[in-house]
Design a protein around this motif. Structure first.
Motif, PDB file in Angstrom:
ATOM      1  N   SER A 183      10.353   6.870   6.047  1.00  0.00           N
ATOM      2  CA  SER A 183      10.876   6.917   7.410  1.00  0.00           C
ATOM      3  C   SER A 183      11.285   5.535   7.911  1.00  0.00           C
ATOM      4  N   ARG A 184      10.967   4.473   7.133  1.00  0.00           N
ATOM      5  CA  ARG A 184      11.285   3.113   7.568  1.00  0.00           C
ATOM      6  C   ARG A 184      12.134   2.363   6.538  1.00  0.00           C
ATOM      7  N   LEU A 185      12.831   3.099   5.680  1.00  0.00           N
ATOM      8  CA  LEU A 185      13.600   2.440   4.626  1.00  0.00           C
ATOM      9  C   LEU A 185      15.017   2.083   5.039  1.00  0.00           C
ATOM     10  N   VAL A 186      15.624   2.847   5.929  1.00  0.00           N
ATOM     11  CA  VAL A 186      16.958   2.523   6.424  1.00  0.00           C
ATOM     12  C   VAL A 186      16.836   2.154   7.896  1.00  0.00           C
ATOM     13  N   PHE A 187      17.846   1.434   8.412  1.00  0.00           N
ATOM     14  CA  PHE A 187      17.778   0.977   9.797  1.00  0.00           C
ATOM     15  C   PHE A 187      17.893   2.151  10.756  1.00  0.00           C
ATOM     16  N   PRO A 188      16.978   2.281  11.705  1.00  0.00           N
ATOM     17  CA  PRO A 188      17.086   3.333  12.712  1.00  0.00           C
ATOM     18  C   PRO A 188      18.349   3.131  13.553  1.00  0.00           C
ATOM     19  N   PRO A 189      18.940   4.211  14.069  1.00  0.00           N
ATOM     20  CA  PRO A 189      20.222   4.101  14.779  1.00  0.00           C
ATOM     21  C   PRO A 189      20.204   3.178  15.987  1.00  0.00           C
ATOM     22  N   VAL A 190      19.130   3.185  16.774  1.00  0.00           N
ATOM     23  CA  VAL A 190      19.135   2.392  18.013  1.00  0.00           C
ATOM     24  C   VAL A 190      19.170   0.892  17.720  1.00  0.00           C
ATOM     25  N   PRO A 191      18.218   0.330  16.947  1.00  0.00           N
ATOM     26  CA  PRO A 191      18.340  -1.105  16.647  1.00  0.00           C
ATOM     27  C   PRO A 191      19.575  -1.428  15.816  1.00  0.00           C
ATOM     28  N   ALA A 192      19.994  -0.522  14.931  1.00  0.00           N
ATOM     29  CA  ALA A 192      21.188  -0.772  14.121  1.00  0.00           C
ATOM     30  C   ALA A 192      22.422  -0.876  14.996  1.00  0.00           C
ATOM     31  N   VAL A 242       0.853  -1.186   0.000  1.00  0.00           N
ATOM     32  CA  VAL A 242       0.000   0.000   0.000  1.00  0.00           C
ATOM     33  C   VAL A 242       0.890   1.238   0.000  1.00  0.00           C
ATOM     34  N   THR A 243       0.295   2.388  -0.289  1.00  0.00           N
ATOM     35  CA  THR A 243       1.076   3.625  -0.429  1.00  0.00           C
ATOM     36  C   THR A 243       1.107   4.464   0.831  1.00  0.00           C
ATOM     37  N   ARG A 244       0.484   4.027   1.898  1.00  0.00           N
ATOM     38  CA  ARG A 244       0.373   4.867   3.078  1.00  0.00           C
ATOM     39  C   ARG A 244       1.439   4.517   4.110  1.00  0.00           C
ATOM     40  N   PRO A 245       1.804   5.453   4.990  1.00  0.00           N
ATOM     41  CA  PRO A 245       2.781   5.157   6.049  1.00  0.00           C
ATOM     42  C   PRO A 245       2.177   4.243   7.105  1.00  0.00           C
ATOM     43  N   ILE A 246       3.049   3.664   7.897  1.00  0.00           N
ATOM     44  CA  ILE A 246       2.644   2.694   8.912  1.00  0.00           C
ATOM     45  C   ILE A 246       2.995   3.210  10.302  1.00  0.00           C
ATOM     46  N   ARG A 247       2.087   3.001  11.245  1.00  0.00           N
ATOM     47  CA  ARG A 247       2.412   3.205  12.657  1.00  0.00           C
ATOM     48  C   ARG A 247       2.479   1.837  13.315  1.00  0.00           C
ATOM     49  N   LEU A 248       3.558   1.584  14.048  1.00  0.00           N
ATOM     50  CA  LEU A 248       3.759   0.275  14.656  1.00  0.00           C
ATOM     51  C   LEU A 248       3.372   0.237  16.129  1.00  0.00           C
ATOM     52  N   PHE A 249       3.746   1.268  16.889  1.00  0.00           N
ATOM     53  CA  PHE A 249       3.672   1.210  18.348  1.00  0.00           C
ATOM     54  C   PHE A 249       2.692   2.241  18.912  1.00  0.00           C
ATOM     55  N   HIS A 250       2.184   1.947  20.105  1.00  0.00           N
ATOM     56  CA  HIS A 250       1.329   2.893  20.815  1.00  0.00           C
ATOM     57  C   HIS A 250       2.154   4.059  21.351  1.00  0.00           C
ATOM     58  N   SER A 251       3.313   3.761  21.902  1.00  0.00           N
ATOM     59  CA  SER A 251       4.160   4.778  22.508  1.00  0.00           C
ATOM     60  C   SER A 251       4.759   5.700  21.447  1.00  0.00           C
ATOM     61  N   GLU A 266       7.761   4.653  18.903  1.00  0.00           N
ATOM     62  CA  GLU A 266       7.463   4.849  17.485  1.00  0.00           C
ATOM     63  C   GLU A 266       8.523   5.736  16.831  1.00  0.00           C
ATOM     64  N   ALA A 267       8.929   6.802  17.520  1.00  0.00           N
ATOM     65  CA  ALA A 267       9.951   7.698  16.973  1.00  0.00           C
ATOM     66  C   ALA A 267      11.287   6.976  16.825  1.00  0.00           C
ATOM     67  N   LEU A 268      11.618   6.089  17.763  1.00  0.00           N
ATOM     68  CA  LEU A 268      12.879   5.347  17.685  1.00  0.00           C
ATOM     69  C   LEU A 268      12.873   4.307  16.574  1.00  0.00           C
ATOM     70  N   SER A 269      11.684   3.950  16.099  1.00  0.00           N
ATOM     71  CA  SER A 269      11.588   2.954  15.029  1.00  0.00           C
ATOM     72  C   SER A 269      11.666   3.580  13.638  1.00  0.00           C
ATOM     73  N   LYS A 270      11.838   4.908  13.580  1.00  0.00           N
ATOM     74  CA  LYS A 270      11.917   5.618  12.304  1.00  0.00           C
ATOM     75  C   LYS A 270      13.222   6.398  12.232  1.00  0.00           C
TER      76      LYS A 270
END
Length: 419
Positions: free
Chosen positions: A315-324, A196-205, A209-213
């Protein structure tokens, strides 16, 4: 009015009736329960789905005004699609779509050079804006409807779409998806590979959520300085001339590692990263979680499934710094344990540069518009086919070398000629 507006009205109608609020997903997926009409572009919802509001209609003059303003509208029969926001993402290049602005692309979808997949046709439906008034067989060019006959397609080439269980294949896009996907069970694998063409939200927090992007340029900003520092530091250590390989096993047969070995060790790290990239993508990111495992489905979705569901969520195409940083730290410690510090650190620095190159290429393959015929042009077409049609092949991102080696190249499909 348009398809996305219609889908939102359906969602609100379902919510008011106690539904799951996922009408927008139904319109976006097309999917099962849809069937192909005479136009190979058109997908309709099954009879059990609520009827959308009447589509908007546009005169040829109105379409021409939009084209003159720089928009890229195409049509399939009388159905109009606004691809202005998609042109740079198109695997065939921006120019290919610009050249077809205002024209009927029904025949182009069937090829040559290739027949577009069912997912690509569903994707197109998300850009539907309304119908063209007047003769649908003409093309909108230079402000007039010309009476050009549209190329007919072979009925055998029409998309054969699977039926969708509309009662089960639902998610509420107004809520975080991570906690919903585990309930899809056996429907998950098919659902996650209908983009789909729309962005995704993963987390409630909001914090999590910001750390996942992240933005794409965070990758070189964070990791290139570290790679340069490690390279300089370990080159100086090798230059001291007291680094020997296999010292932990034997002193008699240990091998001296002077500074002249630095380029070879660094390039070895680059090569090893390309292999790691391939293996992680193939065996971890594309594992198929058991249908009855709620948590493994969630794990797959957060690792990679969300990228296949929304491949143009930048916002989810490259690995975020924290999990990376956790993954990078693991590889650093592993190399330090099995190799002398300077040797393992140099290999690690090369691998770190390989990771940066991989993430930058991956981002460019989704959002760049490479020159036709270039290496990146073919790599982009290869990667988009992986997303839309061949999810179990074409695992290489920065190179197709390991796909060649392990025989997982995306197969070339001969296109039958239409008489």
């Amino acid at each position: 009015m348009g398809a996305r507006h219609a889908n939102e009205q359906v969602r609100r109608r379902l919510t008011s009736q106690g539904g799951s609020g996922s009408g927008d997903v139904r319109g976006a997926l097309g999917g099962r329960g849809a069937y192909a009409q005479a136009s190979s572009c058109e997908l309709r919802s099954p009879a059990m789905a609520p009827a959308p509001p009447p589509a908007a209609s546009f005169s040829p003059a109105e379409v021409q005004r939009r084209l003159a303003a720089g928009a890229c509208w195409v049509r399939c029969g009388a159905r109009l699609y606004d691809l202005t926001g998609f042109v740079r993402h198109h695997p065939g290049g921006e120019q290919l779509l610009r050249e077809r602005a205002g024209q009927d692309v029904s025949a182009d979808l069937d090829g040559p050079p290739h027949r577009h997949s069912d997912n690509a046709r569903r994707w197109l439906e998300q850009y539907y804006v309304g119908d063209l008034q007047g003769d649908p067989q003409g093309s909108v060019e230079n402000g007039a409807v010309t009476s050009a006959s549209t190329q007919k397609t072979d009925p055998a080439m029409e998309p054969k779409l699977k039926a969708v269980d509309w009662d089960k294949d639902l998610v509420d896009w107004q809520k975080p998806l991570l906690w919903q996907v585990g309930h899809l069970g056996e429907k998950y694998d098919e659902w996650v590979h209908q983009p789909v063409t729309r962005p995704i939200r993963l987390f409630h927090s909001d914090l999590v959520e910001a750390l996942s992007k992240t933005v794409w340029y965070s990758v070189p900003i964070i990791w290139v300085p570290l790679m340069l520092y490690l390279s300089w530091s370990y080159y100086r250590t090798l230059a001291q001339g007291n680094v020997r390989l296999f010292m932990s096993f034997t002193t008699e047969y240990s091998v001296a590692m002077p500074e002249s070995t630095f380029p070879g060790l660094f390039m070895l790290g680059l090569l090893l990263w390309s292999l790691v990239e391939y293996l992680i993508h193939r065996f971890l990111f594309h594992m198929k979680p058991p249908n009855d495992s709620y948590y493994l489905i969630m794990l797959h979705f957060v690792m990679h499934g969300q990228h296949h569901k929304a491949p143009f969520d930048e916002s989810r195409l490259v690995f975020p710094p924290v999990p990376a940083s956790l993954v990078i730290a693991f590889f650093y410690v592993f190399l330090r344990l099995i190799l002398p510090e300077a040797v393992g650190g140099t290999v690690f620095a090369g691998g770190l540069l390989g990771y940066v190159i991989y993430d930058m290429i991956h981002y460019y393959l989704h959002f760049g518009s490479p020159h036709k015929g270039s290496y990146l042009y073919h790599l982009k077409a290869h990667h988009v086919k992986h997303h839309f049609a061949h999810q179990q092949s074409g695992f290489g991102i920065s190179t197709k070398f390991w796909d060649h080696f392990f025989h997982t190249l995306i197969p070339e499909e001969p296109h039958p000629k239409i008489q």
